[in-house]
Design an enzyme around this catalytic site. Structure first.
Site, PDB file in Angstrom:
ATOM      1  N   ASP A  30      10.051  -2.601 -14.512  1.00  0.00           N
ATOM      2  CA  ASP A  30       9.496  -1.908 -13.347  1.00  0.00           C
ATOM      3  C   ASP A  30       9.997  -0.461 -13.330  1.00  0.00           C
ATOM      4  O   ASP A  30      11.176  -0.196 -13.578  1.00  0.00           O
ATOM      5  CB  ASP A  30       9.910  -2.631 -12.064  1.00  0.00           C
ATOM      6  CG  ASP A  30       9.067  -2.213 -10.870  1.00  0.00           C
ATOM      7  OD1 ASP A  30       8.314  -3.050 -10.351  1.00  0.00           O
ATOM      8  OD2 ASP A  30       9.162  -1.033 -10.454  1.00  0.00           O
ATOM      9  N   ILE A  31       9.089   0.455 -13.034  1.00  0.00           N
ATOM     10  CA  ILE A  31       9.430   1.889 -13.048  1.00  0.00           C
ATOM     11  C   ILE A  31      10.359   2.267 -11.885  1.00  0.00           C
ATOM     12  O   ILE A  31      11.080   3.257 -11.962  1.00  0.00           O
ATOM     13  CB  ILE A  31       8.122   2.724 -13.031  1.00  0.00           C
ATOM     14  CG1 ILE A  31       8.304   4.073 -13.684  1.00  0.00           C
ATOM     15  CG2 ILE A  31       7.536   2.829 -11.636  1.00  0.00           C
ATOM     16  CD1 ILE A  31       6.988   4.767 -14.017  1.00  0.00           C
ATOM     17  N   ASN A  86       3.886 -10.320  -4.615  1.00  0.00           N
ATOM     18  CA  ASN A  86       3.359  -9.723  -3.381  1.00  0.00           C
ATOM     19  C   ASN A  86       1.835  -9.838  -3.411  1.00  0.00           C
ATOM     20  O   ASN A  86       1.204  -9.492  -4.412  1.00  0.00           O
ATOM     21  CB  ASN A  86       3.790  -8.257  -3.276  1.00  0.00           C
ATOM     22  CG  ASN A  86       5.300  -8.116  -3.221  1.00  0.00           C
ATOM     23  OD1 ASN A  86       5.988  -9.000  -2.732  1.00  0.00           O
ATOM     24  ND2 ASN A  86       5.805  -7.013  -3.743  1.00  0.00           N
ATOM     25  N   GLY A  92       2.593  -6.754   1.132  1.00  0.00           N
ATOM     26  CA  GLY A  92       3.287  -5.628   0.527  1.00  0.00           C
ATOM     27  C   GLY A  92       2.812  -5.274  -0.865  1.00  0.00           C
ATOM     28  O   GLY A  92       3.491  -4.532  -1.584  1.00  0.00           O
ATOM     29  N   GLN A  93       1.652  -5.770  -1.256  1.00  0.00           N
ATOM     30  CA  GLN A  93       1.154  -5.453  -2.602  1.00  0.00           C
ATOM     31  C   GLN A  93       0.678  -4.007  -2.677  1.00  0.00           C
ATOM     32  O   GLN A  93      -0.065  -3.551  -1.792  1.00  0.00           O
ATOM     33  CB  GLN A  93       0.005  -6.407  -2.972  1.00  0.00           C
ATOM     34  CG  GLN A  93      -0.446  -6.253  -4.414  1.00  0.00           C
ATOM     35  CD  GLN A  93      -1.485  -7.304  -4.822  1.00  0.00           C
ATOM     36  OE1 GLN A  93      -1.922  -8.116  -4.003  1.00  0.00           O
ATOM     37  NE2 GLN A  93      -1.886  -7.271  -6.071  1.00  0.00           N
ATOM     38  N   HIS A  99       0.729  -9.502 -10.649  1.00  0.00           N
ATOM     39  CA  HIS A  99       1.986  -9.350 -11.388  1.00  0.00           C
ATOM     40  C   HIS A  99       3.071 -10.163 -10.722  1.00  0.00           C
ATOM     41  O   HIS A  99       3.103 -10.308  -9.503  1.00  0.00           O
ATOM     42  CB  HIS A  99       2.402  -7.878 -11.489  1.00  0.00           C
ATOM     43  CG  HIS A  99       2.446  -7.155 -10.177  1.00  0.00           C
ATOM     44  ND1 HIS A  99       1.306  -6.667  -9.549  1.00  0.00           N
ATOM     45  CD2 HIS A  99       3.472  -6.842  -9.358  1.00  0.00           C
ATOM     46  CE1 HIS A  99       1.643  -6.079  -8.420  1.00  0.00           C
ATOM     47  NE2 HIS A  99       2.948  -6.184  -8.264  1.00  0.00           N
ATOM     48  N   HIS A 101       7.104 -10.271 -10.190  1.00  0.00           N
ATOM     49  CA  HIS A 101       8.381  -9.553 -10.294  1.00  0.00           C
ATOM     50  C   HIS A 101       9.466 -10.550 -10.700  1.00  0.00           C
ATOM     51  O   HIS A 101       9.540 -11.656 -10.144  1.00  0.00           O
ATOM     52  CB  HIS A 101       8.789  -8.967  -8.936  1.00  0.00           C
ATOM     53  CG  HIS A 101       7.916  -7.885  -8.414  1.00  0.00           C
ATOM     54  ND1 HIS A 101       8.257  -6.545  -8.508  1.00  0.00           N
ATOM     55  CD2 HIS A 101       6.719  -7.918  -7.770  1.00  0.00           C
ATOM     56  CE1 HIS A 101       7.310  -5.810  -7.936  1.00  0.00           C
ATOM     57  NE2 HIS A 101       6.368  -6.632  -7.473  1.00  0.00           N
TER      58      HIS A 101
HETATM   59  P1  AMP Z   1       3.780  -4.535  -5.643  1.00  0.00           P
HETATM   60  O1  AMP Z   1       2.309  -4.293  -5.864  1.00  0.00           O
HETATM   61  O2  AMP Z   1       4.231  -4.243  -4.258  1.00  0.00           O
HETATM   62  O3  AMP Z   1       4.213  -5.917  -6.085  1.00  0.00           O
HETATM   63  O4  AMP Z   1       4.604  -3.518  -6.525  1.00  0.00           O
HETATM   64  C1  AMP Z   1       4.099  -2.916  -7.685  1.00  0.00           C
HETATM   65  C2  AMP Z   1       5.276  -2.592  -8.576  1.00  0.00           C
HETATM   66  O5  AMP Z   1       4.775  -1.944  -9.717  1.00  0.00           O
HETATM   67  C3  AMP Z   1       6.325  -1.678  -7.939  1.00  0.00           C
HETATM   68  O6  AMP Z   1       7.598  -2.316  -8.002  1.00  0.00           O
HETATM   69  C4  AMP Z   1       6.276  -0.422  -8.816  1.00  0.00           C
HETATM   70  O7  AMP Z   1       7.532   0.164  -9.000  1.00  0.00           O
HETATM   71  C5  AMP Z   1       5.710  -0.967 -10.118  1.00  0.00           C
HETATM   72  N1  AMP Z   1       4.984   0.015 -10.910  1.00  0.00           N
HETATM   73  C6  AMP Z   1       3.974   0.816 -10.512  1.00  0.00           C
HETATM   74  N2  AMP Z   1       3.541   1.588 -11.522  1.00  0.00           N
HETATM   75  C7  AMP Z   1       4.281   1.234 -12.603  1.00  0.00           C
HETATM   76  C8  AMP Z   1       4.325   1.662 -13.967  1.00  0.00           C
HETATM   77  N3  AMP Z   1       3.496   2.605 -14.441  1.00  0.00           N
HETATM   78  N4  AMP Z   1       5.224   1.087 -14.800  1.00  0.00           N
HETATM   79  C9  AMP Z   1       6.068   0.145 -14.342  1.00  0.00           C
HETATM   80  N5  AMP Z   1       6.077  -0.312 -13.079  1.00  0.00           N
HETATM   81  C10 AMP Z   1       5.207   0.234 -12.211  1.00  0.00           C
END
Ligand code: AMP
Ligand code: ZN
Length: 107
Positions: A30-31, A86, A92-93, A99, A101
């Protein structure tokens, strides 16, 4: 989905810090990690969220979930880990490509 960031990562059009890849999934760090180890597992198939999953996704979801402990162990999460999916704005998505986590502290 041409405007989906995770589809672009799955296609190799946007770089990621890759943990694992096979025919069906990609896993990458995760970034914006919320723990010392934090990676995501995504299907290469565009599915917006868990809410869009049906019986046709059973095998894919099973594949992703059985990869979780394998990849967690490989990433040093030998004492255990947390998982999160999420779903929807209320969940909170932020990225609307399914994906999982996986995060935690190294043993
Ligand atoms: P969520 O949709 O709330 O489950 O979170 C999306 C996750 O994707 C967050 O934790 C971001 O930090 C992660 N994210 C978004 N863009 C990137 C990326 N380019 N590379 C890696 N992780 C990412
Ligand atoms: Zn996508």
């Amino acid at each position: 989905m041409s405007d989906c960031i995770f589809c672009k990562i799955a296609a190799g059009d946007i770089p990621c810090n890759k943990v694992y890849e096979d025919e069906h999934v990609v896993a990458f760090h995760d970034i914006r990690p919320i723990a010392p180890v934090h990676f995501l597992i995504i299907p290469k198939l565009h599915v917006a969220s868990l809410a869009e999953c049906g019986p046709e996704h059973t095998a894919l979801l099973g594949h992703i979930m059985t990869l979780v402990p394998k990849l967690a162990h490989e990433q040093g999460l030998a004492h255990g880990f947390k998982t999160g999916i999420n779903t929807g704005r209320g969940g909170g998505q932020e990225v609307f490509h399914l994906h999982v986590h996986v995060f935690g502290h190294k043993a």
